[in-house]
Write a protein that holds these residues in place. Structure first.
Motif, short mmCIF file in Angstrom:
data_model
loop_
_atom_site.label_atom_id
_atom_site.label_comp_id
_atom_site.label_asym_id
_atom_site.label_seq_id
_atom_site.Cartn_x
_atom_site.Cartn_y
_atom_site.Cartn_z
N PRO A 70 0.81 -1.22 0.00
CA PRO A 70 0.00 0.00 0.00
C PRO A 70 0.84 1.27 0.00
O PRO A 70 0.42 2.29 -0.54
CB PRO A 70 -0.79 -0.10 1.31
CG PRO A 70 -0.74 -1.52 1.70
CD PRO A 70 0.51 -2.07 1.16
N SER A 420 -2.32 -4.18 9.18
CA SER A 420 -3.73 -3.78 9.29
C SER A 420 -3.97 -2.45 8.60
O SER A 420 -4.93 -2.28 7.84
CB SER A 420 -4.15 -3.70 10.76
OG SER A 420 -3.92 -4.93 11.39
N ILE A 421 -3.09 -1.48 8.87
CA ILE A 421 -3.25 -0.17 8.23
C ILE A 421 -3.11 -0.32 6.72
O ILE A 421 -3.89 0.22 5.94
CB ILE A 421 -2.21 0.84 8.77
CG1 ILE A 421 -2.44 1.08 10.26
CG2 ILE A 421 -2.29 2.15 8.00
CD1 ILE A 421 -1.45 2.03 10.89
N TYR A 424 -6.13 -2.01 5.14
CA TYR A 424 -7.29 -1.12 5.18
C TYR A 424 -7.21 -0.08 4.08
O TYR A 424 -8.19 0.21 3.40
CB TYR A 424 -7.39 -0.44 6.55
CG TYR A 424 -8.47 0.61 6.61
CD1 TYR A 424 -9.79 0.25 6.86
CD2 TYR A 424 -8.18 1.96 6.38
CE1 TYR A 424 -10.78 1.21 6.89
CE2 TYR A 424 -9.17 2.92 6.40
CZ TYR A 424 -10.47 2.55 6.66
OH TYR A 424 -11.46 3.49 6.67
N SER A 425 -6.01 0.47 3.89
CA SER A 425 -5.93 1.60 2.96
C SER A 425 -5.96 1.19 1.49
O SER A 425 -6.05 2.06 0.63
CB SER A 425 -4.71 2.46 3.25
OG SER A 425 -3.74 1.79 3.95
N ASN A 428 -9.85 1.27 1.51
CA ASN A 428 -10.53 1.94 2.62
C ASN A 428 -11.71 1.13 3.12
O ASN A 428 -12.80 1.64 3.31
CB ASN A 428 -11.02 3.33 2.20
CG ASN A 428 -9.87 4.24 1.98
OD1 ASN A 428 -8.93 4.26 2.77
ND2 ASN A 428 -9.91 4.98 0.89
N ASN A 429 -11.45 -0.15 3.29
CA ASN A 429 -12.55 -1.03 3.64
C ASN A 429 -12.15 -1.95 4.79
O ASN A 429 -11.23 -2.75 4.66
CB ASN A 429 -12.92 -1.86 2.41
CG ASN A 429 -14.22 -2.59 2.60
OD1 ASN A 429 -14.76 -2.65 3.70
ND2 ASN A 429 -14.72 -3.17 1.53
N PRO A 430 -12.84 -1.82 5.94
CA PRO A 430 -12.51 -2.69 7.08
C PRO A 430 -12.75 -4.16 6.78
O PRO A 430 -12.14 -5.03 7.39
CB PRO A 430 -13.45 -2.21 8.19
CG PRO A 430 -14.05 -0.96 7.73
CD PRO A 430 -13.93 -0.89 6.25
N VAL A 433 -9.70 -6.08 6.13
CA VAL A 433 -8.92 -6.42 7.34
C VAL A 433 -9.48 -7.70 7.95
O VAL A 433 -8.72 -8.59 8.36
CB VAL A 433 -8.97 -5.26 8.36
CG1 VAL A 433 -8.09 -5.58 9.56
CG2 VAL A 433 -8.52 -3.97 7.72
N VAL A 434 -10.80 -7.82 7.96
CA VAL A 434 -11.43 -9.03 8.49
C VAL A 434 -11.01 -10.24 7.65
O VAL A 434 -10.67 -11.30 8.17
CB VAL A 434 -12.97 -8.89 8.52
CG1 VAL A 434 -13.62 -10.18 8.99
CG2 VAL A 434 -13.37 -7.73 9.41
N LEU B 98 -9.13 -8.06 14.35
CA LEU B 98 -10.57 -7.85 14.20
C LEU B 98 -11.02 -6.59 14.96
O LEU B 98 -11.83 -5.81 14.45
CB LEU B 98 -11.34 -9.07 14.70
CG LEU B 98 -11.20 -10.33 13.84
CD1 LEU B 98 -11.95 -11.50 14.44
CD2 LEU B 98 -11.70 -10.06 12.41
N PHE B 100 -9.25 -4.01 15.41
CA PHE B 100 -8.82 -2.89 14.56
C PHE B 100 -9.85 -2.66 13.46
O PHE B 100 -10.26 -1.52 13.20
CB PHE B 100 -7.45 -3.20 13.95
CG PHE B 100 -6.93 -2.13 13.04
CD1 PHE B 100 -6.18 -1.08 13.55
CD2 PHE B 100 -7.19 -2.15 11.68
CE1 PHE B 100 -5.71 -0.08 12.72
CE2 PHE B 100 -6.72 -1.15 10.84
CZ PHE B 100 -5.98 -0.11 11.36
N ARG B 105 -12.93 2.68 11.66
CA ARG B 105 -13.78 3.67 11.00
C ARG B 105 -14.50 4.60 11.97
O ARG B 105 -14.37 5.81 11.86
CB ARG B 105 -14.78 2.99 10.08
CG ARG B 105 -14.50 3.44 8.68
CD ARG B 105 -15.60 3.15 7.74
NE ARG B 105 -15.01 2.95 6.43
CZ ARG B 105 -15.60 2.26 5.47
NH1 ARG B 105 -16.76 1.71 5.68
NH2 ARG B 105 -15.02 2.15 4.31
#
Lengths: 522, 163
Positions: A70, A420-421, A424-425, A428-430, A433-434, B98, B100, B105
């Motif tokens: 990223p 994680s960061i 996510y970036s 831009n979607n959590p 990360v899941v 998780l 995090f 957001r």
């Protein structure tokens, strides 16, 4: 000579000054514009990060590249790839530092360096071991860069003759090589490739647009995220594995000693370096993780032809010089299949494919024609990067040794945070990360069942293309499946399939299987 | 090298000679079956035109075949036992990730960062509260500076304060 003209172009790209505007975090009203050699800087940054990663045991190059993907989004593709390549061969260098000083291979390819390198360190010759490995690596890197430059054009021409059937067969062969040269069970590696291919089918169908195996989840209709799989299975699962086997870092307490080898050392090491370079270059080109085999092969050769083989394992300089050169040469030449054919030979190169795709570049023979700046810039940067590594490693060795003292319970939360960061970036979607956490768990479970996950990543990267070529070939042959082995009309494809079949048969022969195990356990 | 070789013992253990392989084989067969079911609604295509379902379905059968081979191996060749699964590592590491995902957001990096860093650190047995908390704060500041300020990634830092 074409080759030198091209390399010249490459050096031009690497050294180019680019206008960069600074707004000082938005505080200045007017942007200040500087012209800076940004690619060189990125190359340096990549080499530094790579060395760092190589030195730290428990952080592999795959996880690093995945988590830094990223960061390269904002860069132009040339700069991004130069930096990522730097991380890769930087890690190869750094791995030997850990091998010599701590008796732990920082990286899979420095496993053999541990044998004689650490013994040399015990004998008070740590500096010489580090010095000779740096010199050998630099020489190997230089030769490998020339090999890449000279092979690139002819190989690309061959690749341009390929139709869908040839491409499909080539990928089958590449995957089979990867399976046979991988560690552990061949059958299980095949299973992992199949799992990877399967995961690649999730998402919309290329032709009909039908949703496939998405279970009506909107998040899945774009397909599984490459970075989520790579980071989860390599980054997170690796952390879980390391937490289970806490290693004791027995950092060398002796003085490192002088770094520059004596004249006699150089004379002893010259031939092993030369042999190691060529062994490594040749094996690195092979699809499958040839780069890992190079050091093993080189060590075996040196031990076989030595006048007094009993010195090996007790600090023989040949046992460091040869494998270290082979290691670096292989790391470099493993770019050849990726750059010319668009086929990643190992998991790191699979990540490079991911990086290229994110930047809108489809790896393959057409890259050289469409983006000569990118192609030759990357190759030239490799030589410059090797030169930098020589400088980064020799005088700064003390700094790297200090890094070995960073405790793992600070290191891994930091890695988790970065991953994680980073993930996510990307969108831009959590949810991504899941997904990464999910693949971390899957990777951990696979490890417990005795699977190696690298072939899975290769399968995943190649999956979409393979399916496309398969479907197109069958369409063009009007449903005739013998198109791949038709010696009369499609000799290239048929040959590739035959090679693949021979490889797989050989891998299953009991005697070969045994010696293969020996190579990997030594 | 796979730690499997180390665990391998010479004595045969009844019918199942390699519990690890048995598990692996069963997993492959199950995954193959699952994919076969998941792709059952896709058209397979006919003759020259392979449909969207052909490739996944073909792979499902291959997976099951390979799984069968692995099961056969488990019954014939002596191999490693099943390793114990650690609970602490996955719970804290993946739990932190998780956390995090859930908090980044609405609450931003200022909250999600330290939370994930502190929770994950307890996956290691020798972690202590105070150094861990200090490290989490420093690391979060570093990440904000690197990702938000320097790299300008659009990650929420403190959305409740409009940043």
């Amino acid at each position: 000579m074409d080759m030198f003209a091209n390399l010249w172009l490459g050096f031009g790209v690497t050294l180019e000054l680019k206008p960069i505007s600074f707004t000082l975090f938005g505080l200045l009203e007017q942007a200040v514009v500087y012209r800076l050699p940004i690619n060189i800087f990125l190359c340096f940054l990549g080499c530094m990060i790579g060395t760092l990663v190589g030195v730290l045991p428990g952080v592999g190059p795959i996880a690093t590249i995945a988590m830094l993907l990223p960061i390269t989004f904002g860069l132009d593709p040339v700069g991004a790839l130069i930096m990522l390549a730097g991380i890769y061969y930087g890690a190869q260098y750094g791995g030997s530092t850990t091998a010599i000083l701590v008796n732990i291979p920082g990286e899979a390819t420095s496993v053999v360096t541990v044998l004689d390198g650490h013994q040399m360190a015990r004998n008070g010759r740590a500096g010489v071991a580090l010095g000779i490995s740096a010199i050998g690596s630099f020489f190997a890197g230089t030769v490998a860069t020339l090999i890449i430059a000279s092979l690139a054009i002819p190989l690309t021409r061959v690749a341009l003759l390929f139709g869908p059937a040839e491409y499909f067969s080539l990928m089958v062969m590449g995957l089979i090589f990867a399976v046979v040269l991988a560690r552990g069970s061949v059958v299980k590696a095949i299973a992992m490739v199949l799992c990877g291919l399967m995961l690649s089918t999730v998402g919309q169908d290329l032709e009909t647009g039908a949703d496939r195996m998405t279970f009506r989840w909107a998040e899945l209709s774009d397909g599984l995220d490459f970075a989520a799989i790579a980071m989860g299975m390599f980054g997170f699962a690796e952390i879980l594995r390391n937490l289970e086997n806490p290693e004791t870092r027995d950092v060398l307490k002796n003085k490192i000693g002088k770094l520059l080898p004596s004249w006699q050392d150089l004379k002893d090491a010259a031939k092993p370096i030369l042999r190691g370079t060529f062994i490594g270059s040749a094996l690195g080109i092979l699809p499958g993780n040839g780069a890992v085999l190079g050091p093993f092969a080189s060590y075996t050769v040196e031990k076989k032809i030595a006048k007094d083989p009993s010195r090996f394992g007790r600090g023989a300089i040949e046992g460091v010089a040869g494998p270290e050169s082979a290691n670096n040469a292989g790391a470099q030449t493993s770019f050849i299949p990726l750059l010319t054919l668009g086929i990643p030979p190992n998991a790191v190169m699979a990540l490079m494919v991911g990086a290229m795709t994110i930047h809108g570049i489809v790896p393959g023979p057409q890259v050289m024609e469409k983006r000569p700046d990118l192609f030759w810039g990357m190759i030239a940067s490799m030589w410059i990067g090797n030169l930098m590594l020589l400088i980064i490693n020799m005088p700064l060795i003390g700094l790297w040794v200090k890094l070995l003292k960073v405790p793992y319970n600070m290191l891994f939360p930091a890695i988790l945070m970065f991953c994680s960061i980073g993930i996510y970036s990307i969108n831009n979607n959590p949810f991504d990360v899941v997904m990464t956490a999910f693949f971390g768990m899957v990777g951990y479970a696979l490890m417990k069942m005795g699977f190696e996950v690298a072939p899975l990543l290769l399968g995943f990267v190649l999956g979409k293309l393979m399916e496309e070529y398969l479907r197109r070939s069958i369409l063009m042959s009007r449903g005739d499946w013998s198109v791949f082995v038709d010696f009369v009309n499609r000799p290239i494809s048929a040959t590739l399939i035959v090679i693949a079949v021979i490889m797989i048969v050989v891998a299953f022969l009991p005697s070969i299987n045994k010696s293969r195990d020996e190579v990997f356990t030594e | 090298m796979p730690d499997t070789d180390v665990n391998a013992t010479a004595e045969p253990r009844g019918l199942i000679k390699s519990p690890q392989d048995l598990m692996a084989g069963l997993f492959l067969v199950a995954f193959g079956l699952f994919c076969l079911w998941a792709s059952s609604n896709l058209s397979g295509g006919r003759g020259a035109n392979l449909g969207p379902g052909s490739f996944p379905r073909g792979l499902s059968f291959l997976l099951m075949a390979v799984g069968a081979v692995v099961i056969a191996q488990a019954l014939t060749t002596i191999g490693p036992k099943l390793e114990a699964w650690s609970v602490r590592g996955p719970v804290f590491v993946l739990g932190a990730v998780l956390l995090f995902a859930v908090t980044v957001r609405p609450l931003g990096l200022v909250v999600a960062g330290p939370l994930a860093l502190m929770v994950s650190a307890f996956a290691a047995k020798d972690t202590r509260w105070l150094p861990n908390a200090i490290f989490a704060v420093i690391m979060t500041i570093f990440c904000i500076l690197l990702f938000k300020v320097a790299l300008k990634l659009p990650i929420p830092v403190a959305p409740w304060a409009g940043w």
